[in-house]
Design a protein around this motif. Structure first.
Motif, mmCIF file in Angstrom:
data_model
loop_
_atom_site.group_PDB
_atom_site.id
_atom_site.type_symbol
_atom_site.label_atom_id
_atom_site.label_comp_id
_atom_site.label_asym_id
_atom_site.label_seq_id
_atom_site.Cartn_x
_atom_site.Cartn_y
_atom_site.Cartn_z
ATOM 1 N N GLY A 36 0.682 9.332 -8.092
ATOM 2 C CA GLY A 36 0.894 7.977 -8.567
ATOM 3 C C GLY A 36 -0.417 7.235 -8.674
ATOM 4 O O GLY A 36 -1.485 7.798 -8.437
ATOM 5 N N CYS A 37 -0.313 5.969 -9.018
ATOM 6 C CA CYS A 37 -1.509 5.145 -9.145
ATOM 7 C C CYS A 37 -2.045 4.813 -7.745
ATOM 8 O O CYS A 37 -1.397 5.083 -6.742
ATOM 9 N N ALA A 38 -3.211 4.217 -7.713
ATOM 10 C CA ALA A 38 -3.859 3.918 -6.437
ATOM 11 C C ALA A 38 -2.993 3.030 -5.561
ATOM 12 O O ALA A 38 -2.920 3.215 -4.341
ATOM 13 N N ILE A 39 -2.335 2.072 -6.187
ATOM 14 C CA ILE A 39 -1.533 1.124 -5.407
ATOM 15 C C ILE A 39 -0.340 1.834 -4.766
ATOM 16 O O ILE A 39 -0.026 1.618 -3.597
ATOM 17 N N ARG B 24 2.379 -4.904 -11.098
ATOM 18 C CA ARG B 24 2.035 -3.835 -10.163
ATOM 19 C C ARG B 24 2.844 -3.877 -8.862
ATOM 20 O O ARG B 24 2.660 -3.029 -7.995
ATOM 21 N N ASN C 113 -6.154 5.754 -1.145
ATOM 22 C CA ASN C 113 -5.845 6.450 -2.394
ATOM 23 C C ASN C 113 -6.614 7.763 -2.458
ATOM 24 O O ASN C 113 -6.075 8.805 -2.822
ATOM 25 N N CYS D 243 4.699 -0.838 -8.125
ATOM 26 C CA CYS D 243 3.879 0.284 -7.647
ATOM 27 C C CYS D 243 3.809 0.245 -6.120
ATOM 28 O O CYS D 243 4.001 1.247 -5.447
#
Lengths: 150, 413
Positions: free
Chosen positions: A64-67, A125, A17, A128
């Motif tokens: 985007g998010c870490a995932i 999640r 990430n 994601c």
């Protein structure tokens, strides 16, 4: 602490990430496709360069998010040099890994991708983690203008 | 705060005892519920009323001659009266029961709007609206040829009133504004907004979804033309809401949905409509929901809306201060006049990751665009994390939030 966030946010994920691999637009890409997750605003564009049916180069950009970022980063690493058929097979295995009730899969064969297995326990999640994979799938089968998880 | 209603602290321990949901563990931590902007928890006084309706007098309302129906009708209409008193409406005819804020706004758009707007007319909204106070007007614009104008906000998340005045034109036919922003917490100067619009004889609709649970609302003092809110954010059931409208406006509006209850006589060559408020209440409503809304209003009225507003203002000050000490955290929405909604972003941690980590600490917040994508665009962010307060939250809840956020920073360090 009675839980271990490391199950989800493993070092591999935090690292990918923070420093995503294969990040940035591929200027001479043969194909590109945007994937969008309206739930959290994740928006990634995937670029690939094909030599016959071999993925010669692959990259992504967006936010985007870490995932979702780590998943895209890990996916591009894993896909480079693979044939489109092999890519499809990994996509299917990965999809089963995240969504099957009791996946009958050997984590070892996933290599670094196994770091994403913890997402299984966080149903909200999974989208994601799978955004970039659905985008790759859509890109390879050529049937989509864009991919949305909603 | 008005002079004749001195603020009285309420017994927070006793209040928390009333909310069964709060007393559980989530992921091995006591639940800290800070997602009240999405929906509020229900006190046992509301739950018991719902239970009692279904156990003891479930029946349809208004035309039944049997005892259960009379009981249900009586309780249903008593709840309407409680709603009337709660917002100080002038009459029961002005209290239309709907399925929620969204339905209330759509009702106004599709009746008042379609009857009164024509090509070239303008509807004025703001940049901080929830999608439910944007999209119904966009649909109306498509149907009528009217156009939508948007009042911008400043970096703090406050309406730019000079822009509002400049946009109030001879073409403006309706102003539709959120009372308290769900994404930013801003309390808008609605009285001033209404007075300026009325000076040009333009009616004003207020989206009060986030306001009604947190501060006293007096539709007569505001002089608003329409006021919309939902019961579920007010500790009542989902699927129930209110449209307040001034009687003269409601009388002149055509009905929206056709069906039972909204008619007086039906013949194939002519149907006549029922009087207010029933003209806008087609079909069997959420009877238990409305009765439950009455119970929720009884509950907050007993505590006192002034007292709730005061308590939450103190908690917001404590929370904002606590968040300001977290490295890398930026609050989004820092209006001078603000309600208990704390939106924020953190350097290097996506809001969705914050939400997941907080949930592992038992802390429930909301992450995403909060159905206010234009607000996210205004700040060039995809999403925020949002902690929103209610009358049962405590400083301990804020402390748990802060501790969980510190942990999120460690995970991503």
């Amino acid at each position: 602490m009675s839980f271990d966030m490391k199950d989800l946010y493993q070092d591999v994920i935090v690292d990918h990430n923070r420093s995503p691999r294969n990040f940035g637009k591929l200027e001479d890409a043969d194909l590109s496709l945007e994937g969008y997750n309206p739930l959290c605003g994740d928006r990634l564009t995937l670029y690939i360069k094909l030599n016959n049916d071999i993925i010669n180069d692959i990259s992504f950009d967006g936010s985007g998010c870490a995932i979702s970022v780590a998943s895209a980063s890990l996916m591009t690493e894993a896909m480079k040099g693979k044939s489109t058929k092999e890519a499809e097979s990994v996509f299917n295995d990965f999809h089963h890994l995240l969504t099957d009730e009791e996946p009958d899969l050997d984590l070892e064969k996933f290599g670094k991708l196994a770091a994403l297995a913890g997402v299984r326990d966080y149903p909200s999640r999974i989208k994601c983690a799978s955004l970039c994979w659905h985008t790759l799938n859509g890109l390879l089968d050529g049937s989509h203008n864009s991919i949305s998880t909603e | 705060m008005t002079a004749d209603t001195p603020v009285k602290p309420y017994d927070i321990g006793k209040v928390r005892e009333d909310f069964p949901v709060l007393h559980q563990e989530i992921n091995d931590h006591p639940l800290v519920y800070l997602d009240n902007g999405a929906t509020a928890q229900k006190p046992r006084q509301v739950i018991e009323v719902l239970d009692k309706y279904y156990r003891e007098y479930n029946s349809n309302i208004h035309r039944g001659v049997h005892s259960l129906s009379e009981k249900a009708t009586g309780e249903y209409e008593a709840a309407r009266n409680k709603i009337k008193n709660f917002i100080n409406a002038g009459s029961l005819q002005e209290v239309i029961l709907t399925s929620g804020t969204t339905a209330s706004i759509n009702l106004v758009a599709q009746t008042y709007g379609r009857a009164n707007l024509k090509p070239g007319d303008e509807i004025l909204i703001t940049e901080m609206e929830h999608h439910s106070n944007i999209v119904p007007w966009q649909i109306l614009c498509e149907q009528t040829g009217a156009s939508l104008k948007v009042v911008p906000i400043n970096d703090k998340g406050e309406l730019i009133m000079e822009e509002y005045q400049a946009l109030l034109s001879d073409r403006t036919r309706l102003v539709a504004v959120v009372h308290i922003s769900n994404a930013l917490g801003t309390i808008n100067p609605v009285k001033e907004i209404i007075d300026l619009a009325h000076a040009k004889e333009i009616p004003v609709l207020l989206d009060g979804a986030q306001a009604v649970p947190h501060c006293p609302v007096d539709v007569v003092a505001l002089d608003c033309d329409f006021y919309c809110f939902s019961a579920h954010k007010l500790f009542g059931p989902t699927g129930t809401g209110v449209l307040y409208g001034k009687q003269a406006l409601l009388e002149a509006m055509p009905p929206w949905q056709g069906g039972g209850d909204m008619i007086r006589t039906v013949r194939f060559n002519e149907t006549t409509y029922n009087d207010l408020p029933y003209k806008f209440e087609a079909g069997t409503p959420h009877i238990a929901g409305v009765i439950g809304t009455g119970a929720a209003i009884d509950y907050v009225t007993a505590i006192g809306m002034e007292n709730i507003a005061h308590y939450e203002a103190d908690l917001l000050a404590y929370g904002s201060e606590a968040l300001s000490h977290i490295d890398g955290l930026t609050q989004v929405g820092t209006a001078k006049n603000k309600a208990g909604i704390m939106s924020f972003v953190m350097d290097g941690i996506h809001p969705h990751d914050i939400g997941t980590i907080l949930d592992q600490h038992g802390v429930a917040i909301r992450t995403g665009h909060h159905c206010a994508m234009p607000v996210m665009e205004r700040y060039s962010i995809p999403a925020t994390a949002r902690a929103s307060l209610a009358l049962y939250n405590t400083r301990d809840d804020i402390d748990a939030l802060v501790e969980a956020l510190q942990n999120a920073r460690k995970v991503f360090a």
